[in-house]
Write an enzyme that holds these catalytic residues in place. Structure first.
Site, PDB file in Angstrom:
ATOM      1  N   PHE A  28       0.695  -1.096   0.029  1.00 43.06           N
ATOM      2  CA  PHE A  28      -0.010  -0.008  -0.006  1.00 43.06           C
ATOM      3  C   PHE A  28       0.934   1.188  -0.066  1.00 43.06           C
ATOM      4  O   PHE A  28       1.784   1.343   0.749  1.00 43.06           O
ATOM      5  CB  PHE A  28      -0.886  -0.082   1.309  1.00 43.06           C
ATOM      6  CG  PHE A  28      -1.782   1.276   1.408  1.00 43.06           C
ATOM      7  CD1 PHE A  28      -2.805   1.429   0.440  1.00 43.06           C
ATOM      8  CD2 PHE A  28      -1.539   2.157   2.282  1.00 43.06           C
ATOM      9  CE1 PHE A  28      -3.623   2.824   0.581  1.00 43.06           C
ATOM     10  CE2 PHE A  28      -2.333   3.361   2.409  1.00 43.06           C
ATOM     11  CZ  PHE A  28      -3.320   3.437   1.561  1.00 43.06           C
ATOM     12  N   GLN A  29       0.608   2.233  -0.977  1.00 50.63           N
ATOM     13  CA  GLN A  29       1.317   3.499  -1.101  1.00 50.63           C
ATOM     14  C   GLN A  29       2.836   3.212  -1.436  1.00 50.63           C
ATOM     15  O   GLN A  29       3.565   4.053  -1.047  1.00 50.63           O
ATOM     16  CB  GLN A  29       0.900   4.440   0.023  1.00 50.63           C
ATOM     17  CG  GLN A  29      -0.287   4.929   0.007  1.00 50.63           C
ATOM     18  CD  GLN A  29      -0.557   6.036   1.084  1.00 50.63           C
ATOM     19  OE1 GLN A  29       0.134   6.224   2.052  1.00 50.63           O
ATOM     20  NE2 GLN A  29      -1.645   6.711   0.940  1.00 50.63           N
TER      21      GLN A  29
END
Length: 626
Positions: free
Chosen positions: A156-157
């Site tokens: 994530f990210q």
């Protein structure tokens, strides 16, 4: 500028600080850590990597940082809250943080600092990093990264910001161990401001931020292969002096490197000694006073006829910190066809990159210009300089015949050039003027008189719309005592005006002049000239006779700023004066101006500078040299 010597670990903090106050960093060290070793060396202290980031910034003398927190950088925002030495300014968009760091660096010469999280937070910095790289702005961007064990897993990210930014930074670091943080940050600051300045990115994994480490200062900097040459070679300096003595039509072609090197005073003394005309590029405005009799203007696509002609008809270009940019040269093989070239620059990669130098000189201009001055003094004792009067007679006739000016509008609306000229005149040379990109940028370069360096900020190389407001914000944070204007277009302003909220909340009272011609003006100008006035997607519906979407006065009011509107010539001075008197909050002025005004002179793309136009279809009548 760097002195080019290897870093001494015991004094690295001082060497990294751009400030003229040599004791500034050591005093920060003493205040921040009572446990000192010899020579201001900080004894090892146990802390987290995040605490080491904050502490390193303090030791490096950083006072202000611009940023926006997120998951991967969150561990660092916790100790940042406890710092009494770092003023963190929460922006509304990471691009704003990057441009603010640029503005801060450009008015001070110090390293600007911005912080963002991983993924989109980091990628939102890309435009500002590319901009800083093109314009040689010293800047360090610190980004959070996912845990090192997750890198490459599409976590994530996660984004490979080091890989993304490597082509647009001076260097990019990935830090996965807490113990490396002080050394990497010290190296980043040294790289950012030594040699040719530029942006450096430091990407730090989340586990490196949370891990425990022993912090000590200063760290050892080891950058194999990175050596900065600052002094010019004596043989090359003698050859340059020989060419200067023989030249009958010399020109000092001055680029932004003179400002980066803080060499403006040395330039003035040298220029007055040799008596040659001076042209200052878009990034060099203010390096040599506009009011000086030897200044013949800004060269380039929208340069003065006198400046463009001086370069085209010269027999010697004394090129100082300039890079022969296409916006200056036009068609390269037709540029200054009779001239030999002396090229002095801190970056050896720029020498002969676009135009072959007859005399290349690598070094820092604050050292090279005095060396060149001394070499000319010695040379002129036995080989007197040529008479430059015929050259000046020609250039003075061109200055008198083709001054920078504008024609009155025919639609009843104000000429934008008049607005910008009055902003400069009423504010004075001690102000700071920050432009967006487009017509208003060129008019601000042409019609504001620049008498000192670091008073003119703009996105020259990358041409970034949205630069002005956040860069002005950064400049005002750095120099709160100065009046700072963001001279913006209605298109540029809509890209980053959310930073007005940052300015309002943090009491950063910039002044914004929106030159509102209700269009993407420079694109519209090209459509007028080269696309049969087919205005494809350039109308912005922000100005006269429209529903004003948005209404800039109402927008300013929504942010808590003062919003003003000026639509008549007779109100220009009073409106500007009112803005100058308001210093407790930002001011936004909607200057409604004519969409038909164009930037002249102009060298159309793809042609020689000899075909410069002073109005549509009109070229100057060239004079042969006497």
């Amino acid at each position: 500028m760097s002195n080019g010597k290897p870093a001494n670990p015991a004094t690295v903090a001082k060497s990294l600080n751009r400030s003229k106050d040599a004791t500034a960093v050591s005093s920060v060290v003493e205040a921040s850590n009572p446990v000192q070793g010899p020579n201001n060396i900080v004894a090892p202290t146990q802390m987290t990597g995040s605490q080491a980031i904050v502490r390193s910034l303090e030791e490096l003398g950083v006072k202000d940082v611009f940023g926006l927190p997120g998951g991967a950088i969150l561990p660092t925002y916790d100790p940042l809250m406890d710092s009494t030495k770092l003023n963190h300014i929460l922006v509304r968009h990471e691009q704003g943080a990057g441009h603010a760091a640029q503005g801060y660096a450009m008015v001070t010469g110090e390293v600007g600092v911005c912080i963002a999280t991983s993924g989109p937070g980091a990628t939102n910095l890309v435009t500002a990093l590319a901009d800083a790289n093109m314009d040689s702005v010293p800047m360090v961007a610190i980004t959070g990264q996912v845990n090192s064990a997750f890198i490459g897993s599409d976590a994530f990210q996660e984004a490979d910001i080091v890989g993304i930014t490597m082509p647009i930074t001076k260097h990019a670091f990935l830090v996965t161990k807490a113990e490396d943080i002080p050394q990497v940050l010290a190296s980043a600051f040294y790289l950012a401001q030594s040699g040719r300045p530029g942006p450096v990115l430091v990407d730090i994994t989340k586990d490196a931020q949370t891990a425990q480490t022993e912090f000590s200062w200063p760290p050892k900097i080891d950058l194999p292969g990175y050596r900065v040459v600052t002094k010019g070679h004596n043989k090359q300096l003698r050859e340059a002096a020989k060419l200067i003595a023989a030249a009958t039509r010399p020109v000092l072609y001055v680029g932004g490197g003179v400002i980066k090197a803080d060499a403006h005073q040395e330039l003035k003394e040298f220029a007055e000694y040799i008596g040659a005309p001076v042209v200052t590029t878009l990034t060099a405005r203010g390096a040599f006073p506009d009011s000086h009799e030897q200044h013949v203007g800004m060269p380039g696509m929208h340069g003065a006829v006198s400046a463009v002609t001086a370069l085209q008809q010269s027999d010697l270009l004394i090129t100082l910190g300039a890079r022969f940019d296409d916006r200056v040269t036009g068609v390269l093989h037709t540029f200054a066809p009779y001239a030999k070239v002396i090229h002095a620059d801190i970056d050896p990669a720029e020498i002969s990159k676009n135009r072959t130098a007859d005399v290349p000189i690598v070094g820092s201009l604050d050292e090279i210009i005095p060396q060149l001055h001394a070499a000319c003094r010695t040379r002129f004792e036995t080989d007197p300089q040529q008479d430059l009067k015929p050259w000046w007679d020609l250039l003075n006739r061109l200055r008198d015949t083709y001054p920078i000016g504008w024609t009155e509008t025919h639609d009843g609306l104000t000429a934008p050039q008049k607005v910008i000229e009055r902003i400069g005149a009423l504010t004075g040379p001690e102000g700071v003027f920050v432009a967006g990109v487009g017509q208003h940028q060129m008019w601000a370069a042409q019609f504001v008189k620049y008498e000192r360096p670091r008073s003119w900020l703009n996105s020259a190389g990358l041409g970034t719309m949205g630069y002005s407001v956040p860069a002005a914000m950064g400049a005002k944070v750095a120099q709160p005592e100065r009046v700072v204007w963001a001279i913006d277009g209605d298109g540029c302003f809509q890209m980053t005006n959310q930073e007005l909220a940052t300015c309002m909340i943090n009491q950063i009272p910039i002044k914004v002049a929106v030159i509102n011609n209700s269009s993407l003006g420079m694109v519209r100008q090209w459509q007028t000239l080269f696309y049969d006035a087919r205005y494809s997607n350039t109308d912005l519906n922000t100005g006269h006779g429209t529903a004003r979407i948005p209404d800039f006065v109402k927008l300013a009011d929504a942010y808590g700023c003062v919003g003003l509107r000026c639509e008549r010539d007779e109100d220009i001075d009073a409106t500007i004066q009112k803005a100058l008197e308001i210093n407790d909050r930002p001011v936004v002025i909607d200057f409604v101006v004519s969409a038909d005004s164009m930037v002249w002179p102009m060298v159309p793309s793809g042609v020689s500078n000899d075909q410069i136009q002073i109005a549509r279809g009109m070229t100057p009548e060239w004079e042969e040299e006497d």
